[in-house]
Scaffold this motif. Structure first.
Motif, PDB file in Angstrom:
ATOM      1  N   THR A 114      19.620  62.960  -1.884  1.00  0.00           N
ATOM      2  CA  THR A 114      20.059  63.590  -0.813  1.00  0.00           C
ATOM      3  C   THR A 114      20.056  65.263  -0.937  1.00  0.00           C
ATOM      4  OG1 THR A 114      21.743  61.710  -0.158  1.00  0.00           O
ATOM      5  CG2 THR A 114      22.262  64.034   0.759  1.00  0.00           C
ATOM      6  N   GLY A 115      20.657  65.858  -2.364  1.00  0.00           N
ATOM      7  CA  GLY A 115      20.713  66.900  -2.676  1.00  0.00           C
ATOM      8  C   GLY A 115      19.367  67.554  -2.382  1.00  0.00           C
ATOM      9  N   ILE A 116      18.307  66.916  -3.236  1.00  0.00           N
ATOM     10  CA  ILE A 116      16.963  67.265  -3.070  1.00  0.00           C
ATOM     11  C   ILE A 116      16.403  67.607  -1.929  1.00  0.00           C
ATOM     12  CG2 ILE A 116      14.393  66.555  -3.723  1.00  0.00           C
ATOM     13  CD1 ILE A 116      15.961  65.282  -6.457  1.00  0.00           C
ATOM     14  N   LEU A 117      16.754  66.647  -0.958  1.00  0.00           N
ATOM     15  CA  LEU A 117      16.047  66.608   0.645  1.00  0.00           C
ATOM     16  C   LEU A 117      16.937  67.859   1.383  1.00  0.00           C
ATOM     17  CD1 LEU A 117      16.071  62.797   1.451  1.00  0.00           C
ATOM     18  CD2 LEU A 117      14.190  64.474   1.041  1.00  0.00           C
ATOM     19  N   ILE A 118      18.165  68.077   1.087  1.00  0.00           N
ATOM     20  CA  ILE A 118      18.604  69.171   1.621  1.00  0.00           C
ATOM     21  C   ILE A 118      18.073  70.479   1.087  1.00  0.00           C
ATOM     22  CG2 ILE A 118      21.041  70.658   1.722  1.00  0.00           C
ATOM     23  CD1 ILE A 118      22.257  67.984   1.491  1.00  0.00           C
ATOM     24  N   PHE A 119      17.893  70.706  -0.120  1.00  0.00           N
ATOM     25  CA  PHE A 119      17.248  72.114  -0.575  1.00  0.00           C
ATOM     26  C   PHE A 119      15.802  71.977  -0.109  1.00  0.00           C
ATOM     27  CE2 PHE A 119      20.931  71.890  -3.735  1.00  0.00           C
ATOM     28  CZ  PHE A 119      21.396  72.926  -3.268  1.00  0.00           C
ATOM     29  N   ILE A 120      15.179  71.072   0.109  1.00  0.00           N
ATOM     30  CA  ILE A 120      13.737  70.970   0.514  1.00  0.00           C
ATOM     31  C   ILE A 120      13.720  71.731   1.889  1.00  0.00           C
ATOM     32  CG2 ILE A 120      11.719  69.710   1.056  1.00  0.00           C
ATOM     33  CD1 ILE A 120      12.317  68.013  -1.445  1.00  0.00           C
ATOM     34  N   GLY A 121      14.800  70.956   2.777  1.00  0.00           N
ATOM     35  CA  GLY A 121      14.763  71.411   4.122  1.00  0.00           C
ATOM     36  C   GLY A 121      15.091  72.982   4.407  1.00  0.00           C
ATOM     37  N   LEU A 122      15.867  73.539   3.310  1.00  0.00           N
ATOM     38  CA  LEU A 122      16.440  74.682   3.628  1.00  0.00           C
ATOM     39  C   LEU A 122      15.264  75.611   3.397  1.00  0.00           C
ATOM     40  CD1 LEU A 122      20.080  74.504   1.995  1.00  0.00           C
ATOM     41  CD2 LEU A 122      19.395  75.172   4.410  1.00  0.00           C
ATOM     42  N   TYR A 124      11.936  74.905   3.437  1.00  0.00           N
ATOM     43  CA  TYR A 124      11.136  74.756   4.432  1.00  0.00           C
ATOM     44  C   TYR A 124      11.532  75.408   5.718  1.00  0.00           C
ATOM     45  CZ  TYR A 124       7.455  72.479   7.348  1.00  0.00           C
ATOM     46  OH  TYR A 124       6.752  72.216   8.147  1.00  0.00           O
ATOM     47  N   SER A 125      12.641  75.202   6.180  1.00  0.00           N
ATOM     48  CA  SER A 125      13.098  75.782   7.518  1.00  0.00           C
ATOM     49  C   SER A 125      13.385  77.214   7.435  1.00  0.00           C
ATOM     50  CB  SER A 125      14.312  74.892   7.994  1.00  0.00           C
ATOM     51  OG  SER A 125      15.245  74.947   7.164  1.00  0.00           O
ATOM     52  N   GLN A 126      14.025  77.741   6.376  1.00  0.00           N
ATOM     53  CA  GLN A 126      14.375  79.099   6.260  1.00  0.00           C
ATOM     54  C   GLN A 126      13.577  79.987   5.360  1.00  0.00           C
ATOM     55  OE1 GLN A 126      17.230  79.803   8.199  1.00  0.00           O
ATOM     56  NE2 GLN A 126      17.327  77.765   8.724  1.00  0.00           N
ATOM     57  N   GLY A 127      12.944  79.562   4.436  1.00  0.00           N
ATOM     58  CA  GLY A 127      12.097  80.427   3.737  1.00  0.00           C
ATOM     59  C   GLY A 127      13.293  80.936   2.452  1.00  0.00           C
ATOM     60  N   GLU A 128      12.816  82.108   2.127  1.00  0.00           N
ATOM     61  CA  GLU A 128      13.551  82.856   1.117  1.00  0.00           C
ATOM     62  C   GLU A 128      13.399  84.215   1.196  1.00  0.00           C
ATOM     63  OE1 GLU A 128      14.510  82.315  -3.458  1.00  0.00           O
ATOM     64  OE2 GLU A 128      12.532  81.825  -2.856  1.00  0.00           O
ATOM     65  N   SER A 129      14.627  84.927   1.182  1.00  0.00           N
ATOM     66  CA  SER A 129      14.583  86.600   1.323  1.00  0.00           C
ATOM     67  C   SER A 129      15.234  87.001  -0.105  1.00  0.00           C
ATOM     68  CB  SER A 129      15.064  87.262   2.355  1.00  0.00           C
ATOM     69  OG  SER A 129      14.614  86.790   3.655  1.00  0.00           O
ATOM     70  N   LEU A 301      17.882  99.689   4.224  1.00  0.00           N
ATOM     71  CA  LEU A 301      16.524 100.208   4.096  1.00  0.00           C
ATOM     72  C   LEU A 301      15.938  99.574   2.899  1.00  0.00           C
ATOM     73  CD1 LEU A 301      17.276 104.024   4.843  1.00  0.00           C
ATOM     74  CD2 LEU A 301      16.331 102.343   6.421  1.00  0.00           C
ATOM     75  N   LEU A 302      16.649  98.771   2.326  1.00  0.00           N
ATOM     76  CA  LEU A 302      15.837  98.085   1.115  1.00  0.00           C
ATOM     77  C   LEU A 302      14.823  97.136   1.554  1.00  0.00           C
ATOM     78  CD1 LEU A 302      18.721  96.707  -1.145  1.00  0.00           C
ATOM     79  CD2 LEU A 302      16.950  98.438  -1.716  1.00  0.00           C
ATOM     80  N   ASN A 303      13.748  96.999   1.065  1.00  0.00           N
ATOM     81  CA  ASN A 303      12.615  96.372   1.132  1.00  0.00           C
ATOM     82  C   ASN A 303      12.605  95.067   0.686  1.00  0.00           C
ATOM     83  OD1 ASN A 303       9.998  95.656   2.148  1.00  0.00           O
ATOM     84  ND2 ASN A 303       8.877  96.456   0.408  1.00  0.00           N
ATOM     85  N   TYR A 304      13.391  94.207   1.474  1.00  0.00           N
ATOM     86  CA  TYR A 304      13.429  92.674   1.119  1.00  0.00           C
ATOM     87  C   TYR A 304      12.199  91.722   1.390  1.00  0.00           C
ATOM     88  CZ  TYR A 304      18.468  93.375   1.693  1.00  0.00           C
ATOM     89  OH  TYR A 304      19.730  93.882   1.805  1.00  0.00           O
ATOM     90  N   SER A 305      11.747  91.093   0.443  1.00  0.00           N
ATOM     91  CA  SER A 305      10.659  90.222   0.321  1.00  0.00           C
ATOM     92  C   SER A 305      10.812  88.815   0.712  1.00  0.00           C
ATOM     93  CB  SER A 305      10.039  90.191  -1.016  1.00  0.00           C
ATOM     94  OG  SER A 305       9.588  91.342  -1.648  1.00  0.00           O
ATOM     95  N   HIS A 306      10.440  88.459   1.949  1.00  0.00           N
ATOM     96  CA  HIS A 306      10.366  87.049   2.531  1.00  0.00           C
ATOM     97  C   HIS A 306       9.348  86.386   2.405  1.00  0.00           C
ATOM     98  CE1 HIS A 306      12.397  83.997   5.314  1.00  0.00           C
ATOM     99  NE2 HIS A 306      11.292  84.021   5.552  1.00  0.00           N
ATOM    100  N   THR A 360      34.298  80.501   8.809  1.00  0.00           N
ATOM    101  CA  THR A 360      33.180  80.763  10.163  1.00  0.00           C
ATOM    102  C   THR A 360      32.051  79.589   9.861  1.00  0.00           C
ATOM    103  OG1 THR A 360      32.023  82.226   8.763  1.00  0.00           O
ATOM    104  CG2 THR A 360      33.599  82.819  10.170  1.00  0.00           C
ATOM    105  N   TRP A 361      31.418  79.198  10.890  1.00  0.00           N
ATOM    106  CA  TRP A 361      30.717  77.904  10.807  1.00  0.00           C
ATOM    107  C   TRP A 361      29.020  78.450  10.837  1.00  0.00           C
ATOM    108  CZ3 TRP A 361      32.321  72.773  11.256  1.00  0.00           C
ATOM    109  CH2 TRP A 361      31.437  71.661  10.954  1.00  0.00           C
ATOM    110  N   SER A 362      28.476  78.248   9.728  1.00  0.00           N
ATOM    111  CA  SER A 362      27.114  78.524   9.410  1.00  0.00           C
ATOM    112  C   SER A 362      26.427  77.386   8.851  1.00  0.00           C
ATOM    113  CB  SER A 362      26.690  79.755   8.606  1.00  0.00           C
ATOM    114  OG  SER A 362      25.620  79.764   7.951  1.00  0.00           O
ATOM    115  N   TRP A 363      25.482  76.901   9.807  1.00  0.00           N
ATOM    116  CA  TRP A 363      24.663  75.530   9.303  1.00  0.00           C
ATOM    117  C   TRP A 363      23.948  75.720   7.993  1.00  0.00           C
ATOM    118  CZ3 TRP A 363      26.272  70.928  10.509  1.00  0.00           C
ATOM    119  CH2 TRP A 363      26.570  70.571  11.770  1.00  0.00           C
ATOM    120  N   VAL A 364      23.525  76.856   7.826  1.00  0.00           N
ATOM    121  CA  VAL A 364      22.511  77.303   6.547  1.00  0.00           C
ATOM    122  C   VAL A 364      23.620  77.119   5.290  1.00  0.00           C
ATOM    123  CG1 VAL A 364      21.342  79.068   5.213  1.00  0.00           C
ATOM    124  CG2 VAL A 364      20.931  78.533   7.700  1.00  0.00           C
ATOM    125  N   LYS A 365      24.839  77.875   5.613  1.00  0.00           N
ATOM    126  CA  LYS A 365      25.771  77.926   4.573  1.00  0.00           C
ATOM    127  C   LYS A 365      26.297  76.308   4.242  1.00  0.00           C
ATOM    128  CE  LYS A 365      30.053  79.991   2.712  1.00  0.00           C
ATOM    129  NZ  LYS A 365      31.042  80.952   3.185  1.00  0.00           N
TER     130      LYS A 365
END
Length: 439
Positions: A114-122, A124-129, A301-306, A360-365
Motif C-alpha cells: 500500500t505504501g509503495i503504491l501510494i508513493f508511485i501514484g503520487l 506519477y500524478s504529481q511529478g516532482e518540483s 523568482l527561483l527557478n524550480y525544476s519540475h 486544511t484538506w489537501s489530498w496530496v498531503k
C-alpha cells in the motif's frame, strides 16, 4: 473547523491503513482454508456490521486499530476456551507453520505494498518540483536560529553533504542526512570553505515542535504578485510585477529581508523604492498593517525544476521513497537507543498524527502522510514484540527451525505480556501528545 478536519483525516487515514492491514491477514487465512470469524476496523464497541459467509465484518467505535479473529489462534482476544480440544482442519493451529507464518506476515506485506503504491501514484500524478543544488547556490541558504547555532550563516553555499555531492535542497534537511553518523556540511563562505558538523544533541532540538521550520531554508528572490484591493499596498501604489529595491533606505533583495523590516514597522508608514516592469524606479509611501503586512502575494523568482515521471520511472521513485521511510525509522530507533534523541520528542500518538495531517484538506498531503504511516505501521508491526505480528513471526520461525511448537500456555502468557506492553506504549503516546500540545 480545523480540529474537525484534522480528526476526519486521522480517522480516514487510520481506517484505510488498518483496513488493508487486517485484510492482508484475512485474505491469507482464507487462502489456506482457515476460518475467519471476525474482521473489524476499529475496536469495540461495535457501531455497525454485517455477516457474510462465515465472517462478521464490523466497524468499531475506537478508530485506533483493528483486528481479525481467526479460529484456533491465540490473539489479543485471549479466547482460549477451545484450545484444549483437538484442532479442526479449518483452525489456524491445524495448519503447517509456513502457512501460519504467511498469514501473520500478510498484514505487514499489504501495508508495504500500500505504501509503495501510494508513493508511485503520487510521483506519477504529481511529478516532482525541486530546487536544485545549482539554483540554491545562485543565492545561498537562509540560516534560522537552529542553523546559526551549529555554524550556518545566511548566504552560505552548500557544496557537499556528509562528504558527498547532493542533488537538491531537500537533501540538506532530510532525516537521512541529519541522522547519519558524523553528519556534516561543507559550505562556501566568501572565499573560504568551512565544514559544519551536526552535534549529537542537534536531533533532539531539531525534533522539538518549537523548532519546526527554524533550521535552514533557501534565500527567496521575489516580486510582487496579486495586490489585494483596499490594502496599504493597493493604496500606496504597489503594482503586480514590482521588485523592491529598498525600504526606508535598507536594501531589499530577498523575501526574509522584507519580512524582517515589516515586522519592525507594523502600523507605520514606510518609504519603499521599487523597480517597475519597465525598469524605472519609483518611491512609494505605503502603510504597513498592524500584523506587519502590506497586502500582496509574493511570487518566487527561483527557478524550480519540475519533473514528470512515466509509470516505470514513478515505480522506481515511489519504491525508493517508501523504503526510504523505513530506513529513516531504523535510524531513528538507533538514535533513541543511544540516547541521542528523547523518546518523548520522537513518539507520536493520535493527537500529534492528526496535527501532522493539519487543519486544511489537501489530498496530496493526505496521501503523502498516509503512505508514510503505512510504511511505519509495517515496520512497527514487524518488531519482535508479543501481540504484534513480529512476535508471532518470531515464535513461528522458532517452530520451523527447531521443529518444536511453543506451548499454548507460553503463547497465551506472551500475548498477555505483549498486550500490557502495547497498552503502556499507547497510554504513554497519548499522554505525551497531550503534554507536548500543552507545553
Amino acid at each position: 473547523m480545523e480540529g474537525l478536519v484534522m480528526t476526519a483525516q486521522l480517522i480516514l487515514g487510520l481506517s484505510i491503513l488498518v483496513g488493508v492491514h487486517e485484510w492482508g491477514h484475512l485474505i491469507a487465512a482464507k487462502a489456506f482454508g482457515m476460518r475467519v470469524e471476525k474482521f473489524s476496523i476499529g475496536f469495540p464497541p461495535k457501531i455497525w456490521g454485517f455477516q457474510y459467509g462465515e465472517t462478521e465484518y464490523s466497524i468499531g467505535a475506537i478508530p485506533l486499530g483493528g483486528f481479525v479473529k481467526i479460529s484456533g489462534m491465540i490473539d489479543e482476544s485471549l479466547d482460549t476456551k477451545n484450545m484444549k480440544a483437538e484442532p479442526d482442519p479449518w483452525e489456524f493451529r491445524a495448519k503447517p507453520a509456513w502457512q501460519r507464518l504467511i498469514v501473520m506476515m500478510g498484514g505487514i506485506i499489504v501495508n508495504v505494498i500500500t505504501g509503495i503504491l501510494i508513493f508511485i501514484g503520487l510521483f506519477y500524478s504529481q511529478g516532482e518540483s525541486i530546487v536544485t543544488k545549482e539554483e540554491l547556490n545562485k543565492h545561498g541558504i537562509l540560516a534560522y536560529e537552529l542553523g546559526q547555532e551549529i555554524g550556518f550563516k545566511t548566504g552560505d553555499k552548500v557544496l557537499e553533504v556528509n562528504g558527498k555531492d547532493f542533488k537538491e535542497f531537500t537533501d540538506l534537511i532530510s532525516p537521512e542526512t541529519i541522522m547519519a553518523e558524523n553528519a556534516s556540511y561543507l559550505v562556501q563562505r566568501g572565499n573560504e570553505k568551512i565544514t559544519i558538523n551536526i552535534p549529537i544533541t542537534f536531533l533532539d532540538k531539531y525534533s522539538d515542535k518549537e523548532n519546526k521550520g527554524r533550521f535552514i531554508s533557501f534565500l527567496l528572490p521575489f516580486e510582487v504578485g496579486q495586490v489585494m484591493v483596499g490594502t496599504g499596498a493597493d493604496k500606496g501604489g504597489l503594482k503586480e510585477g514590482d521588485k523592491f529595491v529598498s525600504i526606508n533606505g535598507q536594501p531589499i533583495t530577498y523575501f526574509h529581508e522584507l519580512k524582517e523590516v515589516l515586522d519592525k514597522s507594523s502600523d507605520t508608514e514606510i518609504t519603499a523604492v521599487v523597480k517597475r516592469k519597465s525598469g524605472k524606479e519609483e518611491s512609494l509611501n505605503i502603510q504597513v498593517d498592524e500584523d506587519g503586512t502590506l497586502g500582496f502575494y509574493p511570487v518566487s523568482l527561483l527557478n524550480y525544476s519540475h519533473y514528470d515521471y512515466n509509470l516505470a520511472e514513478a515505480t522506481v521513485k515511489g519504491t525508493e521513497e517508501a523504503f526510504g521511510k523505513v530506513w529513516v525509522n531504523i535510524l531513528g530507533f538507533g538514535k533513541i537507543f543511544r540516547g541521542e534523541v528523547s523518546l518523548s520528542k520522537s513518539l507520536s500518538g493520535p493527537i500529534r498524527i492528526a496535527q501532522i495531517y493539519g487543519g486544511t484538506w489537501s489530498w496530496v498531503k493526505f496521501w503523502n502522510i498516509t503512505g508514510l504511516l503505512s510504511m511505519i505501521l509495517a515496520f512497527m508491526n514487524f518488531l519482535p514484540i508479543p501481540a504484534l505480528d513480529g512476535g508471532h513471526v518470531v515464535f513461528l520461525t522458532y517452530e520451523m527451525v527447531s521443529g518444536r511448537k511453543p506451548s499454548d500456555q507460553f503463547l497465551e502468557n506472551a500475548q498477555k505480556v505483549g498486550m500490557i506492553l502495547l497498552l503502556g506504549i499507547m497510554g504513554f503516546a497519548i499522554f505525551n501528545d497531550i503534554f507536548q500540545s500543552i507545553f
